[in-house]
Design a protein around this motif. Structure first.
Motif, short mmCIF file in Angstrom:
data_model
loop_
_atom_site.label_atom_id
_atom_site.label_comp_id
_atom_site.label_asym_id
_atom_site.label_seq_id
_atom_site.Cartn_x
_atom_site.Cartn_y
_atom_site.Cartn_z
N ALA A 138 0.83 -1.21 0.00
CA ALA A 138 0.00 0.00 0.00
C ALA A 138 0.86 1.26 0.00
O ALA A 138 2.03 1.23 0.41
CB ALA A 138 -0.91 0.00 1.22
N THR A 139 0.27 2.34 -0.47
CA THR A 139 0.89 3.66 -0.38
C THR A 139 0.03 4.52 0.53
O THR A 139 -1.17 4.71 0.28
CB THR A 139 0.99 4.33 -1.77
N VAL A 140 0.63 5.01 1.58
CA VAL A 140 -0.06 5.86 2.55
C VAL A 140 0.35 7.30 2.29
O VAL A 140 1.53 7.65 2.33
CB VAL A 140 0.31 5.46 3.99
N GLY A 170 -4.08 5.11 9.45
CA GLY A 170 -2.75 5.65 9.69
C GLY A 170 -1.71 4.58 9.57
O GLY A 170 -2.01 3.42 9.23
N ILE A 171 -0.47 4.95 9.84
CA ILE A 171 0.66 4.02 9.72
C ILE A 171 1.54 4.10 10.95
O ILE A 171 1.84 5.19 11.46
CB ILE A 171 1.48 4.34 8.44
N ALA A 172 1.92 2.93 11.48
CA ALA A 172 2.81 2.86 12.63
C ALA A 172 4.27 2.89 12.17
O ALA A 172 4.57 2.73 10.97
CB ALA A 172 2.54 1.58 13.42
N LEU A 173 5.19 3.09 13.09
CA LEU A 173 6.60 3.19 12.76
C LEU A 173 7.13 1.97 12.01
O LEU A 173 8.04 2.08 11.19
CB LEU A 173 7.45 3.40 14.02
N ASN A 174 6.57 0.80 12.30
CA ASN A 174 7.04 -0.42 11.64
C ASN A 174 6.31 -0.72 10.34
O ASN A 174 6.43 -1.81 9.79
CB ASN A 174 6.98 -1.62 12.58
N GLY A 175 5.55 0.26 9.84
CA GLY A 175 4.85 0.12 8.57
C GLY A 175 3.51 -0.57 8.65
O GLY A 175 2.84 -0.77 7.63
N VAL A 176 3.07 -0.92 9.86
CA VAL A 176 1.81 -1.62 10.07
C VAL A 176 0.65 -0.62 10.14
O VAL A 176 0.80 0.50 10.65
CB VAL A 176 1.88 -2.47 11.35
N ALA A 177 -0.51 -1.03 9.65
CA ALA A 177 -1.69 -0.17 9.65
C ALA A 177 -2.22 0.10 11.05
O ALA A 177 -2.17 -0.78 11.93
CB ALA A 177 -2.79 -0.81 8.81
N LEU A 200 7.06 8.54 19.79
CA LEU A 200 6.29 8.65 18.56
C LEU A 200 5.97 7.24 18.06
O LEU A 200 6.86 6.39 17.96
CB LEU A 200 7.09 9.41 17.51
N MET A 201 4.70 7.00 17.74
CA MET A 201 4.26 5.68 17.29
C MET A 201 3.91 5.64 15.80
O MET A 201 3.79 4.57 15.22
CB MET A 201 3.03 5.24 18.08
N GLY A 202 3.70 6.80 15.19
CA GLY A 202 3.33 6.84 13.77
C GLY A 202 2.52 8.08 13.47
O GLY A 202 2.60 9.09 14.19
N THR A 256 -4.81 9.52 1.92
CA THR A 256 -5.40 8.29 1.39
C THR A 256 -4.50 7.08 1.62
O THR A 256 -3.32 7.23 1.89
CB THR A 256 -5.64 8.41 -0.13
N VAL A 257 -5.09 5.90 1.48
CA VAL A 257 -4.36 4.64 1.43
C VAL A 257 -4.76 3.96 0.13
O VAL A 257 -5.95 3.72 -0.09
CB VAL A 257 -4.68 3.72 2.62
N THR A 258 -3.78 3.68 -0.72
CA THR A 258 -4.06 3.03 -2.00
C THR A 258 -3.15 1.83 -2.21
O THR A 258 -2.05 1.77 -1.68
CB THR A 258 -3.89 4.00 -3.17
#
Length: 247
Positions: free
Chosen positions: A96-98, A119-126, A178-180, A244-246
Motif C-alpha cells: 500500500a501507499t499511505v 494511519g501508519i505505525a513506525l514499523n509500517g503496520v496499519a 512517537l508511534m506513527g 489516502t491509502v491506495t
C-alpha cells in the motif's frame, strides 16, 4: 541599434527578475517521517508525504504462517489482561501507499475515520480505529484476539493495531515515544507523556488528542495518544483532513 539593444537588455533584466522570485518546492523528506522505519520507501512532493509499505509486522506473532521465521505460538494474556484466543486469520503481505499532508491543519468538519487503515505505525503496520466492524461495533469482542504485541490480522490478512502497539512502546521505542501518523498528518504518541504521566481519554479532546510540544515537535503540534481506555486511539473523527491509502 543602441535603442534596440537597450530594449532587449530591459526585457532580459525583467525576465531575470521574474525568475528570481520563483520559490522552488522542496521535496526533501523531514527527519521525523524517516522514523517510520518499516516503510519500503518515503518520498515527498512538497505537499504530501508518501509511505510505501508491505504492512508486515517486524515482531513474532502466532498469526504468521508456521513456516515463517517470525511465527511464534502464543497462549498467554493480551490487552486488558484478557486471555488470548487466536482468530482464524493469517498475516498476508499488503502493498500500500499511505499519503498524508506534509503540513497538517485542523479540519472543522472532522471527517469520520473509516474501517480499515486510518494511519501508519513506525514499523509500517496499519493503524485502525476503535471499532470492530460496521455500525460502530464495539471492539471489546475482538480484544481477546490481539497477540502479545496487541495486533491481529483481519479476514484478508491485513495485520493492524487498534490499541497500543506493545512492540513499539516496549522494544523499539518507549511509552511516550512517537508511534506513527494518522492519515491527516498528525502524529500519534504512546500512552504516556514525556514526564511519565499516563494519558487517559479524559485528558484528551473528542478526537483523542491535544496540543503541546514534544521531542519531535519542540514548537508544539496537535497529536493523538494511545490510551488503555476506549476509544484507545481515535475518537469522533480526524482532527485534520485525511490523505489516502491506495494499493
Amino acid at each position: 541599434m543602441l535603442v534596440a539593444f537597450s530594449t532587449i537588455a530591459v526585457l532580459v533584466s525583467c525576465n531575470k527578475d521574474e525568475t528570481s522570485t520563483t520559490t522552488p518546492v522542496s521535496t526533501e523528506v523531514p527527519a521525523v517521517y524517516k522514523k517510520v522505519y518499516g516503510a519500503t520507501s518515503i518520498t515527498s512532493d512538497g505537499t504530501y508525504i508518501y509511505f510505501k509499505t508491505k504492512n508486515l509486522p517486524d515482531h513474532k506473532s502466532p498469526y504468521y504462517a508456521t513456516t515463517n521465521p517470525l511465527y511464534e505460538a502464543y497462549n498467554g494474556s493480551t490487552f486488558g489482561g484478557n486471555e488470548f484466543k487466536k482468530n482464524p486469520n493469517t498475516i498476508a503481505e499488503y502493498n500500500a501507499t499511505v499519503k498524508i499532508p506534509l503540513n497538517p491543519k485542523v479540519d472543522a468538519s472532522h471527517p469520520a475515520t473509516p474501517l480499515g487503515a486510518i494511519g501508519i505505525a513506525l514499523n509500517g503496520v496499519a493503524l485502525f480505529n476503535q471499532y470492530a466492524g460496521p455500525n460502530n461495533q464495539a471492539l471489546a469482542g475482538e480484544i481477546v484476539s490481539f497477540d502479545k504485541y496487541y495486533g491481529h490480522p483481519q479476514n484478508s490478512g491485513v495485520y493492524h493495531y487498534h490499541v497500543e502497539p506493545l512492540y513499539l512502546t516496549t522494544v523499539k521505542s518507549k511509552k511516550s515515544g512517537l508511534m506513527g501518523f494518522l492519515l491527516d498528518g498528525f502524529p500519534v504518541y504512546g500512552p504516556q507523556e514525556e514526564n511519565g504521566t499516563t494519558v487517559t481519554s479524559s485528558m484528551l479532546d473528542a478526537y483523542h488528542g491535544h496540543t503541546h510540544a514534544t521531542v519531535d515537535y519542540p514548537n508544539g503540534i496537535y497529536h493523538y495518544h494511545f490510551t488503555a481506555d476506549s476509544p484507545y486511539l481515535n475518537g469522533n473523527g480526524y482532527y485534520g483532513t485525511p490523505g489516502t491509502v491506495t494499493q
